[in-house]
Write a protein that holds these residues in place. Structure first.
Motif, PDB file in Angstrom:
ATOM      1  N   LEU A  55     -12.349   0.531  -9.235  1.00 51.04           N
ATOM      2  CA  LEU A  55     -11.019   0.262  -8.693  1.00 51.04           C
ATOM      3  C   LEU A  55     -10.063  -0.239  -9.764  1.00 51.04           C
ATOM      4  O   LEU A  55      -8.876   0.117  -9.769  1.00 51.04           O
ATOM      5  N   LYS A  74      -9.663   0.968   6.238  1.00 52.54           N
ATOM      6  CA  LYS A  74      -8.625   0.829   5.221  1.00 52.54           C
ATOM      7  C   LYS A  74      -7.264   1.284   5.739  1.00 52.54           C
ATOM      8  O   LYS A  74      -6.228   0.826   5.264  1.00 52.54           O
ATOM      9  N   TRP A 118     -13.164  -4.917   2.074  1.00 47.52           N
ATOM     10  CA  TRP A 118     -13.405  -4.173   3.316  1.00 47.52           C
ATOM     11  C   TRP A 118     -14.744  -3.459   3.277  1.00 47.52           C
ATOM     12  O   TRP A 118     -15.468  -3.413   4.282  1.00 47.52           O
ATOM     13  N   SER A 148      -6.823   2.059 -10.505  1.00 53.39           N
ATOM     14  CA  SER A 148      -5.536   1.446 -10.168  1.00 53.39           C
ATOM     15  C   SER A 148      -4.594   1.378 -11.365  1.00 53.39           C
ATOM     16  O   SER A 148      -3.426   1.014 -11.214  1.00 53.39           O
ATOM     17  N   ALA A 158      -8.043   4.442  -3.150  1.00 58.62           N
ATOM     18  CA  ALA A 158      -8.918   3.299  -2.872  1.00 58.62           C
ATOM     19  C   ALA A 158     -10.203   3.724  -2.172  1.00 58.62           C
ATOM     20  O   ALA A 158     -11.299   3.296  -2.537  1.00 58.62           O
ATOM     21  N   SER A 210      -9.641  -4.064  -1.732  1.00 57.16           N
ATOM     22  CA  SER A 210     -10.318  -2.832  -1.339  1.00 57.16           C
ATOM     23  C   SER A 210     -11.826  -3.023  -1.268  1.00 57.16           C
ATOM     24  O   SER A 210     -12.492  -2.511  -0.367  1.00 57.16           O
ATOM     25  N   GLN A 235      -4.153   5.264  -0.244  1.00 63.00           N
ATOM     26  CA  GLN A 235      -5.348   5.203   0.592  1.00 63.00           C
ATOM     27  C   GLN A 235      -6.467   6.071   0.016  1.00 63.00           C
ATOM     28  O   GLN A 235      -7.622   5.653  -0.078  1.00 63.00           O
TER      29      GLN A 235
END
Length: 408
Positions: free
Chosen positions: A139, A346, A333, A143, A124, A330, A121
């Motif tokens: 991201l 999130k 949102w 990631s 992101a 991600s 969490q």
């Protein structure tokens, strides 16, 4: 070149995001499952009992994430990551000392909440809050911590099994988390979006609004996206959780199947970068409708695969879906609901994802006990993904007009 320039200009914050996602590894299924044999042996657990404990602990962590994820709206990443890492290291030490199966439920809960839940969490939320026009790139780069953890940690820790007791390795995991903490604090001495600037750096979502969590949960788009959120976590976790059963049914050696993992990882990494570029270039509303389709195709290929080569093709296609999921979801949102309350928003998505990872192994295991082997379940799972894609597409087409004036 664009990626290299972006890295040079933002490497401090990108490295912080990478470390957040990498450190989540100690609470991820692929890491905890390395110890499954030793845990079952120590406490006399059957496969079903171990799976039940894991499902209960993970489900409890999903419920807690609905509340805990809101903390990312209230505290800066630097401060919150410090306390989450303390909690994760403590959970690792608790696993090293867990005395019985009842305590094991709470240890699994703590590992899943702090590792898979809160560390993911934080990674992101940090990227979507720190970056605006380049969220996709940010991201995709941060990631890489997930991919690096999955590529390195299992190999290292499996090798260490030959030398150290399994409980000692959880002490090592705690030490690694603690060693990461001062690095994180140093990287974020001056956080990209200070709390004093929060109001001026927020980006609105649909209708120019900063949607709250309750407003989002009463909105039709959210409900259309739920199958897309749950699916990859549920069935992706099940794919790796049931790999021993899968190889037995197919008549493949487990070693040969595990040897395909680098193909999956490389494809996932490439897809992450490509999808990050696509999100920034074309918009998340154009990427979201198609991100479930590689999952559907991969399960269809694996269902009918009769050779290890075809299995490799299926895993590579699955990696394409994983790469798209890592970036597009991600960004979705933030784009549709704004960034002011992105932590609490999130948190709901993270809770659904964690819940999916809890039910996937349980559901597939139940059907296996009922006589429906995992390859036979793969076509219905592929159909699920197609339905999820159709629902997400319907939602995006219905509401993307509300973003028209905000699209780059």
């Amino acid at each position: 070149m664009a990626y290299l320039q972006f890295i040079r200009a933002n490497w401090l914050f990108l490295l912080a995001g990478f470390l957040l996602t990498f450190t989540s590894s100690y609470g991820q299924t692929y890491f905890i499952s390395l110890f499954a044999g030793d845990i079952k042996g120590s406490f006399g657990l059957s496969d079903g009992q171990w799976g039940g404990i894991y499902t209960i602990g993970t489900t409890l962590s999903a419920i807690t994430m609905v509340w805990a994820g809101v903390l990312t709206d209230r505290f800066r990443v630097r401060r919150l990551s410090f306390w989450v890492m303390i909690a994760l290291a403590t959970a690792c030490l608790a696993m090293a000392a867990v005395p019985n199966w009842i305590a094991l439920i709470f240890v699994i809960y703590a590992l899943r909440l702090t590792g898979q839940g809160m560390m993911s969490q934080l990674g992101a939320v940090a990227m979507v809050r720190w970056f605006e026009a380049t969220r996709g790139k940010a991201l995709s780069l941060s990631s890489m911590g997930f991919a690096m953890g999955q590529a390195i940690l299992p190999v290292v820790f499996v090798a260490l099994f030959a030398v150290f007791h399994w409980r000692s390795l959880w002490v090592l995991a705690a030490v690694l988390v603690l060693v990461t903490m001062p690095v994180m604090l140093a990287l974020l001495r001056q956080e990209r979006t200070p709390q004093s600037m929060a109001e001026t750096t927020q980006v609105a979502g649909m209708d120019g609004m900063h949607w709250t969590r309750m407003q989002m949960m009463r909105h039709g788009l959210f409900w259309l996206m739920i199958p897309m959120i749950i699916g990859p976590a549920a069935w992706g976790t099940a794919l790796f959780f049931q790999q021993v059963h899968l190889t037995e049914v197919k008549g493949w050696s487990l070693v040969s199947f595990v040897a395909l993992m680098p193909l999956y990882t490389v494809t996932s990494v490439i897809s992450t970068f490509v999808s990050g570029w696509a999100v920034d270039r074309f918009g998340v509303n154009r990427v979201t409708p198609v991100q479930m389709l590689p999952f559907a195709l991969s399960f269809a290929v694996l269902a009918y695969a009769d050779t290890i080569f075809v299995a490799g093709v299926g895993l590579m296609i699955f990696g394409v879906g994983q790469g798209m999921q890592a970036t597009a979801t991600s960004v979705f949102w933030a784009e549709f609901y704004g960034t002011r309350y992105i932590g609490s928003i999130k948190a709901v998505a993270a809770a659904l994802m964690v819940f999916g990872s809890a039910i996937g192994p349980g559901v597939t295991g139940l059907f296996i006990d009922l006589g429906v082997n995992f390859p036979e379940q793969m076509i219905p799972i592929a159909i699920y993904y197609v339905i999820a894609a159709a629902m997400a597409t319907a939602g995006v087409l219905k509401y993307q007009g509300k973003l028209a004036r905000l699209q780059r």
